[in-house]
Scaffold this active site. Structure first.
Site, PDB file in Angstrom:
ATOM      1  N   ASN A   9       0.872  -1.180   0.000  1.00 34.57           N
ATOM      2  CA  ASN A   9       0.000   0.000   0.000  1.00 34.57           C
ATOM      3  C   ASN A   9       0.905   1.224   0.000  1.00 34.57           C
ATOM      4  OD1 ASN A   9      -1.820   2.046   0.498  1.00 34.57           O
ATOM      5  ND2 ASN A   9      -2.214   1.458   2.639  1.00 34.57           N
ATOM      6  N   LYS A  11       0.103   4.252  -0.235  1.00 29.29           N
ATOM      7  CA  LYS A  11      -0.580   5.438   0.335  1.00 29.29           C
ATOM      8  C   LYS A  11      -0.385   6.634  -0.610  1.00 29.29           C
ATOM      9  CE  LYS A  11       0.269   3.492   4.847  1.00 29.29           C
ATOM     10  NZ  LYS A  11       0.054   3.637   6.259  1.00 29.29           N
ATOM     11  N   HIS A  95      -9.478   0.812   5.214  1.00 33.65           N
ATOM     12  CA  HIS A  95      -8.158   1.044   5.839  1.00 33.65           C
ATOM     13  C   HIS A  95      -8.356   1.984   7.024  1.00 33.65           C
ATOM     14  CE1 HIS A  95      -4.073   2.455   6.452  1.00 33.65           C
ATOM     15  NE2 HIS A  95      -3.676   1.376   5.817  1.00 33.65           N
ATOM     16  N   GLU A  97      -6.824   4.453   8.048  1.00 27.79           N
ATOM     17  CA  GLU A  97      -6.705   5.895   7.762  1.00 27.79           C
ATOM     18  C   GLU A  97      -8.005   6.424   7.150  1.00 27.79           C
ATOM     19  OE1 GLU A  97      -3.016   5.593   5.570  1.00 27.79           O
ATOM     20  OE2 GLU A  97      -2.015   5.053   7.443  1.00 27.79           O
ATOM     21  N   GLU A 167      -5.158  -5.283  10.742  1.00 30.48           N
ATOM     22  CA  GLU A 167      -4.174  -4.222  10.901  1.00 30.48           C
ATOM     23  C   GLU A 167      -4.463  -3.474  12.202  1.00 30.48           C
ATOM     24  OE1 GLU A 167      -2.305  -2.953   6.997  1.00 30.48           O
ATOM     25  OE2 GLU A 167      -4.166  -1.847   7.116  1.00 30.48           O
ATOM     26  N   GLY A 173       2.289   2.234  10.658  1.00 26.65           N
ATOM     27  CA  GLY A 173       3.190   3.367  10.462  1.00 26.65           C
ATOM     28  C   GLY A 173       3.887   3.824  11.730  1.00 26.65           C
ATOM     29  N   SER A 212       3.487  -2.150  10.362  1.00 22.76           N
ATOM     30  CA  SER A 212       4.944  -2.099  10.552  1.00 22.76           C
ATOM     31  C   SER A 212       5.635  -3.432  10.263  1.00 22.76           C
ATOM     32  CB  SER A 212       5.275  -1.585  11.961  1.00 22.76           C
ATOM     33  OG  SER A 212       4.802  -0.259  12.124  1.00 22.76           O
TER      34      SER A 212
END
Ligand code: PEP
Length: 251
Positions: A9, A11, A95, A97, A167, A173, A212
């Site tokens: 991904n 991003k 996701h 985010e 996730e 991140g 991560s």
């Protein structure tokens, strides 16, 4: 035996030059790998460029998001049919985010999942708890609710036509990875929940881990019995790191 999968991904990163350089370094290293399904998800603006660069490589193309409507007055949005036309096989839905920054609720995510399926895309349903929810012992409850929304909308057959990515939000991140045991426990829970609906589909369901994942922790995560590969953010932007992660998932 479930095949391992690794999906990058990107991003909101990349440029025409950087994408080309990354893939020129990466693809020859991926070409020798066997027994693993690979994909990258660039920003919308680079889908056509990346589709051309991936041609003949065996690495699939994915998108990071889609709108619930097919077309219409939705400025700045992208429809599932457009992604399909550009050569996407996968699309990420839910996701963290998107959930946190753009307020996507479980129902919206479930609708996006259904729309992606209808368009012939493979939706990758991202689920996971925040640090606060984990501390309060709510991990399984949160992940179950995220899955139940999709099960209500698309049924177990529909869910099984996509992929799941666990996730944990606190690991995305941050450089803080779930331990293989922590991740395995949630993956086992997800599979057990699916098994209540259909044990055969549950056994076949690919459940990726994301948060991560790096070259040095990928092998231990992928060795867990219910972890079927990874959804990779930051490390998918570095050819050597992503190649090493893919290598850890390969036969
Ligand atoms: C992600 O964005 O899905 C992700 C897992 O990011 P990172 O690997 O950078 O934690």
């Amino acid at each position: 035996m479930r095949r391992k999968r690794v999906i990058g991904n990107w991003k909101m990163n990349g440029s025409l030059a950087a994408n080309r350089a990354l893939l020129e370094e990466l693809l020859p290293q991926l070409a020798v790998l066997e027994g693993v399904e690979l994909a990258v998800c660039p920003p919308f603006s680079y889908l056509a460029q990346v589709a051309a660069l991936l041609e003949g490589s065996g690495v699939a193309l994915g998108a990071q998001n889609l709108h619930t409507a097919e077309k219409g007055a939705f400025t700045g949005e992208i429809g599932a049919g457009m992604l399909k036309e550009l050569g996407c096989r996968y699309v990420l839905v839910g996701h963290s985010e998107r959930r946190s920054l753009y307020r996507e609720c479980d129902e919206t995510v479930a609708e996006k999942f259904a729309v992606a399926l209808r368009a012939g895309l493979v939706p990758v349903l991202c689920v996971g708890e925040t640090q606060a929810q984990r501390r309060q012992g709510q991990t399984e409850q949160v992940v179950s609710a995220q899955l139940q929304a999709v099960l209500r909308r698309s049924g177990v057959q529909g869910l099984a036509a996509g992929l799941i990515a666990y996730e944990p939000v606190w690991a995305i991140g941050t450089g803080e990875t779930a331990s293989p045991e922590q991740a395995q426990a949630v993956h086992r829970h997800i599979r057990a929940l699916l098994a209540q609906h259909d044990p055969v589909q549950a056994e076949a369901m690919p459940i990726l881990y994301g948060g991560s994942v790096k070259a040095d922790n990928a092998a231990a995560l992928f060795a867990q019995p219910d972890i079927d590969g990874g959804l990779i953010g930051g490390a998918s932007l570095e050819a050597a790191a992503f190649a090493a992660i893919c290598q850890a998932a390969a036969r």
